[in-house]
Every structure is written in C-alpha cells, then in structure tokens.
Enzyme design. Sequence first.
Site, short mmCIF file in Angstrom:
data_model
loop_
_atom_site.label_atom_id
_atom_site.label_comp_id
_atom_site.label_asym_id
_atom_site.label_seq_id
_atom_site.Cartn_x
_atom_site.Cartn_y
_atom_site.Cartn_z
CD GLU A 1 34.14 45.11 42.40
OE1 GLU A 1 34.81 45.28 43.43
OE2 GLU A 1 34.47 45.56 41.30
NE ARG B 1 42.03 49.46 41.15
CZ ARG B 1 41.16 48.68 41.78
NH1 ARG B 1 41.06 47.40 41.46
NH2 ARG B 1 40.39 49.14 42.72
CG PHE C 1 47.20 37.42 50.88
CD1 PHE C 1 47.07 36.05 51.03
CD2 PHE C 1 48.47 37.96 50.72
CE1 PHE C 1 48.19 35.23 51.06
CE2 PHE C 1 49.60 37.15 50.74
CZ PHE C 1 49.46 35.78 50.91
CG HIS C 2 40.09 41.04 47.69
ND1 HIS C 2 38.86 40.42 47.64
CD2 HIS C 2 39.84 42.34 47.93
CE1 HIS C 2 37.91 41.33 47.83
NE2 HIS C 2 38.49 42.50 48.00
CD GLU D 1 42.52 44.38 44.62
OE1 GLU D 1 41.89 43.73 43.78
OE2 GLU D 1 42.17 45.50 45.03
CG ASN E 1 36.62 48.40 38.61
OD1 ASN E 1 35.69 47.61 38.74
ND2 ASN E 1 37.46 48.70 39.58
CD GLU E 2 35.57 50.08 42.95
OE1 GLU E 2 36.75 50.40 43.21
OE2 GLU E 2 34.86 49.41 43.71
C1 GLA Z 1 37.11 47.36 44.18
C2 GLA Z 1 37.54 47.02 42.79
C3 GLA Z 1 38.04 45.64 42.65
C4 GLA Z 1 38.89 45.25 43.82
C5 GLA Z 1 38.12 45.43 45.08
C6 GLA Z 1 38.89 45.03 46.30
O1 GLA Z 1 35.79 47.18 44.42
O2 GLA Z 1 36.54 47.26 41.84
O3 GLA Z 1 38.79 45.59 41.47
O4 GLA Z 1 40.03 46.05 43.85
O5 GLA Z 1 37.80 46.79 45.21
O6 GLA Z 1 38.11 45.14 47.43
#
Ligand code: GLA
Length: 697
Positions: free
Chosen positions: A322, A112, A372-373, A370, A150-151
Amino acid sequence: MVGMWDDGRLCYGGDYNPEQWPAATWREDVALMRRARVNLVTVGVFAWSRLEPAPGRYDLGWLDEVLDLLHDGGIRVALATPTASPPPWFSLAHPDALPVTADGVRLHHGSRDTYCAAAPAYRAAARSIAATLAARYAHHPAVALWHVHNEYGTTCHCPHAEAAFRRWLVEHHGDLDTLNAAWATSFWSQHYTDWAYVSTPRATQYLGNPGQLLDFRRFWSDTLLAAYVEQRDLLTAANPALPVTTNYVLGDWVPVDHARWAAEVDLVAVDHYPSAVDGGAEEQTALAADLARGWARHGRRRATTRRGPAPVDGPATWLLMESAASQIHTTGRSHTKEPGRMARHSLSHVARGSQGAMFFQWRAPAGGAERFHSALVPHTGPDTRVFREAVRLGEHLDRLAEVTAGEVTASVALAFDAASGWALRHPGMPSTLLDGHAELAAAHRALWRAGYGCDVVVPGDPLDRYRLLVLPAVYLADDATAGWVRAHVEAGGHLLVSYLSGVADPYGRVHLGGYPGAYRDLLGLRVEEFHPLAADEQVLLSGGGTGQIWSETVHLCGAEPVYTYVGGVLDGRPAVTRHRTGDGTAWYLSTRPDDRTYRRLLTEVARTAGLAPVCPDAPPGVEAVRRAGEQGSWLFLLNHTDRPQRVPVTGVDLLIDTPADGTVVLPAGGVAVIREEPAPTASVTATPPMTGRPLPA
Ligand code: GLA
C-alpha cells in the site's frame, strides 16, 4: 531475486473495494485497470459485513462476479480475509470480544479493528470466515495470493487478553522468581507471589513497570502472529500452491516484531505512507523499503510458479502493498503529491527490491471515514493528472520487469530492533524525546544523503558481507547481541554506535558499571552521566556542528576524541570518539549530530571502512540505487530536485528505451533506470589508513 510471476511483470495495482460500488462501476473499473496495466488488486479487506451479513449467512455471489470479471480482464487478485473489521452483529453477539483500553474502557463498533485478538469468539469467527473464503476461492483462477487481515497491530486489556498474557508469561519465564527478577519487582513493592496477581499493564497512578510493558508488547506480537498463522494454515490447506501474506504497518506504536513474523509469510508486504512533506518523504520512503528488504531476508523462501511463489528454496521477496497515489499524511492536513512524486516513491521501492508498486486504493470512495484519501482513480474520475500518472507508471513498471534479476547489495548494515524502539518510549526514561525510529531514520538519512546504500539488519543476522555495522540507539542488548557485535569487530569490521545503544538488557534492566554496558570495551570508553537536552536545545561540537536530544559525560579508556563538546558543563569533553579495534574502527556518538554533521561523519566512517557511494558522480538531490546480479546491473536514478540533472552513466535507459552514452539527463523530478553496460565493479575501495586527526569541518 526473481520476479513473483512467470510472466515476469512487476506487480501493479492496489486495494479494490467493489463492495462500495454498483456492478456497473465494476466493469468500468476493469476497463480502467487494463488501461493502466494494473495486474494485481487486493479485494475484500474490509468486506466482512457484506460477505456475512448475518451470523453464518453468506452472500458471496457479488464476489464471484467480481473475481470472474477481474480474471476475464487478466487481473490477478490478492484475496483478503476481512478479519480486521468484524460486522456490527458480531460485536453485539460477543461484546466480550470488543477491545478494552488500558484505562478499562470497552470500545464500541462503528470503526475498524473492533476486536480483541485474544478473544476466543473473535478468533473462531475469523477462522470461520477465512475457511469459508478458502473453500470457495482457493482454486479460483483469479486468486494468486491470500492477503490475511490488514495491518496487524492492535492490543487489548480485556479479561481474555489478561488470561492469555499470564499463559504467555508462564511459558516464557517458567516460574514467578524468574518473572520477578526480570521485571525488577522489588522496586515499588510489585513482587508477585501468585500468577493470578499479574495483570496486563493497566493504567496506573504513576510510572508503569518497564519489564511488564516490554513483555506485553512481545505477548501481543506473538498473539497476533498466532491469529495470522491459524488463518494462513487454513488457507494453505485449501491450496498449498497459493502464497499467503499480510500487510505490515510501520511505526513504534505497532506491537509487532516484523523480522520474526517474516518467517511465517510467503511474501513480506509493507504499507508505507510518508509523513514529511519536503525531501524527508523521499528519505522515509527509502528507509521503509530498506526495512522491508531486511525483513524479507527472514522470509519463507519460495520460487516462482505460474500462480506465484511456491515453497522451495529461492530468494525471499517483498512487495510495497500500500502507498498513496497523491497524498502525504502530515499532522493535521494532507499534502498533495506533486507531479512525478508518486512514480519516484514507487520506483524508490522497486529500486530497493519491491516486486512492484501497490496503492491504497484503486477508486476514491464517496463516503466513509477515508472519503478524502487519495486513489489511483480520484473523485474527479479518470480524466485527471493522477490517473494519467497512474497509466504512465503502469507503462514504466512493465518496462522494468528485467530488474527483478538484480538484488540490492550494500556494505553497510544498519541495525534495528523493534523491542529497543518500544523500550525507548517507555515512561521513566531520562528524556521523552527518545525515539528508536527517529534514531534509525537519522542514521539512515545521513547514509542516504551521503549516497551510501545500506541493509537494515536485526541483531543476530549474518554480517559477513558488511564492512560497517551501525547501531543507532539499539537500547537493549543481551549476551547474544553483545557477542554478535563483538564478532563483527573481531572479524575486522567497522562499527558505529550511537548513544543509549546496549545500555539495558532485554527487560530494560541497566547494565551496571558505566554505559553502554554491552559495548564500552569495544568502544574504549565509559559513559558516567547523561545530560539529556531540551527539545529546543543544542550543544556545540568542535568542527562546527551541533548535537541534539542528548549529551553525556564520556571517559576515554583507549578511544580518541573526534569531536568534543564546546561550552556548557561538558566543555572540552569527548562527544564523538573512535577506537582502533584490530583491523577496524569503533566510533561512538554521545549525542545526535545535526544532519549535516551526521552526514559528514558517516562519510568519513564509510571512507575509513573502505566504502564508496553507490554512484559517486550523482549530483546532490539525485538518489542512486543499484540492483545487480549475474544477468546484469541496473542503476535507478531518481531526481528529487526541480531542475534537470546530468549523471555520467553508460547503458540503456529502460524507461525510454534509449542508449545512455556516457551521460543521462534526468528531467526535473524525473527518473531513469539504466541497464548498465558494462556492469560496474563493487563499491568498495582499499581501506585507507586511519589518520588520527579530527575531521575537517
Ligand atoms: C492503511 C490501511 C488502509 C488505509 C490506509 C490509509 O494502510 O491498511 O486500509 O486505512 O492506511 O492511509
């Protein structure tokens, strides 16, 4: 503070990725969400390649269906623009929009954030997909909030970025003489005689230029903000009633000045993932929430409507957008949160003003980077501890709707300045251990452990409600910042300044004549030399404590010593000092005290400032946070110990709807939220006289 929605409920839910699942799973998802009382999900954050599989060819039918299903289930949607992850076709069509590192390496798609936010093709494509979503969904009844991107936090050194950087420099410095002076380019023959010679701070043979590095970050903060704002404006034009936000990522690697950004969002949204496994996770959580609340004070003010906040005067809001359901990210492994910890982290945010608790992510994916998140619905499914805890958290959040009538108020202001944090990490500083976030966290931790609440402020924020201002290694200070601190002291406020605060100007040029140039008169001292410590080194302090990271040769010019160095070249010299300043006291730390000493010191500083802890009778390991307003007072008590704890308090325990008649017993790892009856008076005591004696050990 008011709730975000007129049904009064706190937000609960998380990132939902229906594009990763067959339609049959969507129905199960909605049923499970209802069981957990989820009322808000973020949809589509990384769905660009599924929304626009080929340039200009959209496939939105699946999203229509998902939004309808969610709406039928009574679940609101934060609809995301998917611009943090352009599809592979985009990168192949526009290779010039792929990011370039400082070493000149062009990165590839396959993950990403595969874009340069200064590349015109990327910006056009981002506007186009945002406009497509706006046209189709701005009036969809499920959509309650736009979640842009996002972020935000990427940088790039490609030719587009370089040209944009030059334009930004021209705008900010006006002429090359000013730029040359700001960057001190006479050093090492860097003097610029043509704007075309100025580049982004690429990889160099040796140390880079501090002014250039700082401006590069400022440029990216502004560039990313412009990318956000152009999407926001498109979305708002399609339906002015819908609020718009973007989720902040925290950390000193992020080239974003979040406080400045807050003026452009309708809701400050933060993502938080603690990295400490032990009690440090709770302390990090508290700090992240206090930071978010501080940024929200800079936010666009919106009041509640049926669909969400509307642009009229009202209190600023923020939301934990989040967090992890069952995971703490540590270096090299992930740590599973113990039972009850997810709720404690969530409620620590709500206690500090969050409009709810959101998670990444709703359902754990089978594949992808991700895989295993953790998630509210783990790989094992809903018959799990994590999902049961998620259901319980949903019940608890529903019982807490009334707390949004209360605001967190604190009498301690803890200053943070993003650019100072960036500058402390620059090459050529006297120690590689310098870390602005760590200094902020150490001061916050000391206050947290001593039971004092604090607001995080940025230089220039109003300080009239604070008795004490703490500057933890806020390295950069211009005249305005120095004046801001001075005005606080002249108004009778107390001050604590730690080493390296106010040492340099906004371009990293050192204020001459003795450190810390911006504050030495207020502090009644002059620092002549630095003595940075090795990672495993400590200095002994009188009073029995130790100092880490840093030490200094301090000359007193009116201040008195509180602790002195013991042993070594600084033996007997001042390490911690205080200086009477009218009605206040200005304290100085020339080293980073160990946690116990820092806590003891801040307790004394707060006592001298006439402050009392939030809940003086809370036992160690029980965190107390109060939200209060005209309609009442709510005390959050979070038991971070593995034993039951008793706290003297009177009111109603909202989570179990039971009166607390003088005492509440918190189960091990448990939480109580007390509607206090009667509401307590403010946590400020009469100012005791300054004793002039060293602190007791
Ligand atoms: C960030 C991202 C999410 C994900 C989490 C994992 O906060 O916004 O897409 O990757 O981290 O902890």
